[in-house]
Design a protein around this motif. Structure first.
Motif, short mmCIF file in Angstrom:
data_model
loop_
_atom_site.label_atom_id
_atom_site.label_comp_id
_atom_site.label_asym_id
_atom_site.label_seq_id
_atom_site.Cartn_x
_atom_site.Cartn_y
_atom_site.Cartn_z
N LEU A 1 41.29 37.43 37.16
CA LEU A 1 40.85 36.77 35.92
C LEU A 1 42.02 36.56 34.97
CD1 LEU A 1 37.45 38.48 35.14
CD2 LEU A 1 37.86 36.22 36.03
N TYR A 2 42.96 37.51 34.98
CA TYR A 2 44.13 37.39 34.10
C TYR A 2 44.91 36.13 34.44
CZ TYR A 2 48.83 38.11 32.39
OH TYR A 2 50.03 37.91 31.79
N LEU B 1 43.80 33.43 35.92
CA LEU B 1 43.00 32.27 35.50
C LEU B 1 43.08 32.08 33.99
CD1 LEU B 1 39.74 32.48 37.64
CD2 LEU B 1 41.66 30.94 37.92
N ALA B 2 43.00 33.18 33.23
CA ALA B 2 43.02 33.09 31.78
C ALA B 2 44.36 32.54 31.29
CB ALA B 2 42.74 34.45 31.16
N ALA C 1 39.44 39.18 29.30
CA ALA C 1 39.73 38.04 30.17
C ALA C 1 38.68 36.96 30.01
CB ALA C 1 39.82 38.49 31.62
N VAL C 2 37.40 37.38 29.96
CA VAL C 2 36.32 36.40 29.83
C VAL C 2 36.41 35.70 28.48
CG1 VAL C 2 33.83 36.16 29.68
CG2 VAL C 2 34.83 37.55 31.46
N VAL D 1 39.09 35.03 26.80
CA VAL D 1 40.14 34.02 26.85
C VAL D 1 39.69 32.82 27.69
CG1 VAL D 1 42.48 33.54 27.60
CG2 VAL D 1 41.98 35.67 26.47
N ILE D 2 39.10 33.10 28.87
CA ILE D 2 38.75 31.99 29.77
C ILE D 2 37.67 31.12 29.15
CG2 ILE D 2 37.72 31.41 32.00
CD1 ILE D 2 39.06 33.89 33.14
#
Lengths: 338, 197
Positions: A118-119, A121-122, B52-53, B55-56
């Protein structure tokens, strides 16, 4: 193994320098390969095999006049390239280069996060702000068109990317990139191969779209909108955007290798030839990245650019559904077969 | 604690920027900064997944769409608008009262804070698994209700836009359209006739 802050800092610095050095030589390699593919020779005058060309290019970029458009939003105009390169370099930090402690006793990664996937992707999704704001701040029509295209494209293809990654997450059951490599998604069960194969293809396609490479290079389509978001940039700020683009390509290639091709692990038969060679750090990751980098260049020399409506239709109607299908198939196999 | 104070100051300054900056794109950027700082705060609380969520989803997707619309419409500050007298000061006062109330509730709450050991057990190092278990187990009903709420919002937005589009389409020419659009039409016609000449 917990490492001191200083070690982590030095590794991050080393990684950044390595990525920027690789960027410089990647431009040369790309131009040479493109030359060959188009029946030209490519740059070979500066130094043996053109090896000094990147240095000449770098010096030229630094000493060129740095033009700041009079009607530009100056703060955002200067901020945009910095955003691009910062997040591009940051994204690579979580990708593991080898097993723990294999790099002369050090761990071959900058950070080992439980949510490494996820990091990445972020961090890459934040990189779009650079392109987006750069085009807007220039206060030029072509640049703004490039920005708008880039934002729409990246949002659209993030869906395909996310759904392809979902297949991997379901199989591996973890978001830690090192654990995903250690599990080896292909070795879990042959029943999962169809879903994985489809997800791999959709992931590579969306990955290419995310890094704005041909045939998805609409944000800087030079035949239509001059150079898109780059139109008003010059000198070192232009070079920073180029760096960010290439570093993003490296990250995409490393991410594809790590998720689908076993990342830092070498092929098993190499152990029979040279004992222990399949566990060498960095080497195998770089070799797999080279395959993808060559693929990116090959596509650039081969495919024409998509039209904007084709890009949107392909992303939303085909890629998204196919990736969703692969994820559903994998979920069904895990739920009912395994 | 020192980290939190620094982050909190950055966040408050960012939030003030969202409200006070004149240029809409700058305000949106300020909001992006605030959301990123919030994500960093989550990291300091060991809630990595949430960070993370954050930011995404917020910084990476929703704010990009915000900015996309701002740039597409080229929204500019059009100067002072007519509004109720004193509305601005009433809004400031309401904001200060609300913030004070929230701070008072947070700092003078009599109930004891949960034991850190229990909290970290539930967070499981901020991994996705713990949050997934909570969302799809204990909080399943609430999770579905939030889904219905969001769907309602989407349907409502579509319905609002739809009605306006229909009425604009069905209205006789020259009425029901904003004045600016009429002027633009006129200009386009003038240009077209000029071209023919």
């Amino acid at each position: 193994m917990a490492e001191s802050l200083l070690t982590v800092f030095l590794k991050a610095l080393l990684l950044a320098v390595a990525l920027l050095g690789a960027f410089a030589y990647m431009t040369l390699i790309e131009r040479r390969i493109l030359g060959r593919m188009q029946h030209r020779i490519g740059p070979n005058r500066t130094g043996p095999f053109g090896l000094l060309q990147p240095i000449a290019d770098a010096l030229k970029s630094i000493f060129k006049q740095d033009i700041l458009p009079a009607r530009a939003d100056k703060f955002v105009f200067v901020l945009a390239p910095a955003i691009s390169i910062t997040f591009a370099l940051a994204a690579f930090g979580a990708i593991p280069g080898g097993p723990a402690g294999s790099l002369f006793g050090f761990d071959p990664w900058v950070v080992d996060l439980d949510i490494g996937l996820l990091y990445v992707l972020a961090a890459t999704s934040m990189g779009v702000y650079g392109i987006f704001l750069g085009g807007w701040a220039a206060n030029s029509k072509y640049a703004l068109l490039g920005s708008l295209r880039s934002a729409a494209q990246i949002i659209s293809y993030e869906l395909g990317l996310g759904l392809s990654v979902l297949t991997i997450i379901m199989i591996a059951g973890t978001l830690n990139l090192r654990e995903i490599v250690e599990i080896g998604v292909w070795s879990v069960s042959p029943w999962l191969w169809p879903g994985l194969a489809v997800a791999f293809v959709t992931f590579v396609i969306s990955g290419i779209a995310e890094v704005n490479r041909t045939p998805f290079d609409l944000p800087e389509a030079e035949q239509e909108i001059v150079a898109g978001y780059l139109t008003e940039y010059s000198s070192i700020k232009w070079a920073l955007f180029q760096m960010a683009e290439y570093v993003n390509m490296f990250t995409a290639a490393a991410f594809m290798s790590t998720l689908f091709l076993g990342g830092y692990k070498g092929p098993g038969f190499m152990n029979a030839l040279i004992p222990g060679s399949a566990d060498w750090p960095i080497v195998w990751l770089v070799a797999k990245m080279a395959i993808f980098m060559f693929l990116f260049i090959w596509l650039r020399a081969t495919l024409p650019r998509l039209r904007y409506d084709q890009l949107m239709r392909f992303g939303w109607i085909y890629l998204f559904e196919v990736a969703l299908g692969a994820a559903l198939l994998t979920g069904a196999v895990i739920a009912f077969v395994l | 604690m020192a980290t939190f104070v620094v982050l909190a100051v950055v966040m408050v300054v960012g939030a003030l920027g969202v409200v006070l900056l004149k240029q809409p794109v700058h305000a949106a950027l300020s909001l992006v900064g605030t959301l990123l700082t919030l994500a960093v705060t989550y990291v300091t609380l060991e809630a990595h997944f949430l960070a993370a969520v954050q930011v995404i989803v917020y910084a990476g997707a929703i704010m990009v769409l915000f900015l996309f619309v701002l740039m597409l419409l080229n929204v500019q500050d059009t100067g002072p608008r007519r509004s109720l007298p004193g509305l601005r000061w009433a809004a400031y006062a309401a904001a200060v009262v609300t913030a004070t109330a929230i701070a008072a509730v947070a700092f003078w709450d009599g109930r004891p804070a949960p034991d850190p050991a229990v909290v970290s057990l539930h967070l499981q190092g901020g991994s996705a698994g713990g949050i997934g278990d909570a969302l799809f187990g204990e909080l399943l009903l609430a999770f579905h209700l939030v889904g219905v709420l969001l769907l309602t919002g989407v349907v409502g937005a579509v319905a609002l836009v739809q009605r306006r589009a229909e009425s604009a389409h069905g209205a006789p020419k020259g009425t029901g359209l904003p004045a600016g659009r009429d002027a633009a039409d006129g200009k386009a016609r003038a240009l077209a006739s000029g071209g023919r000449r």
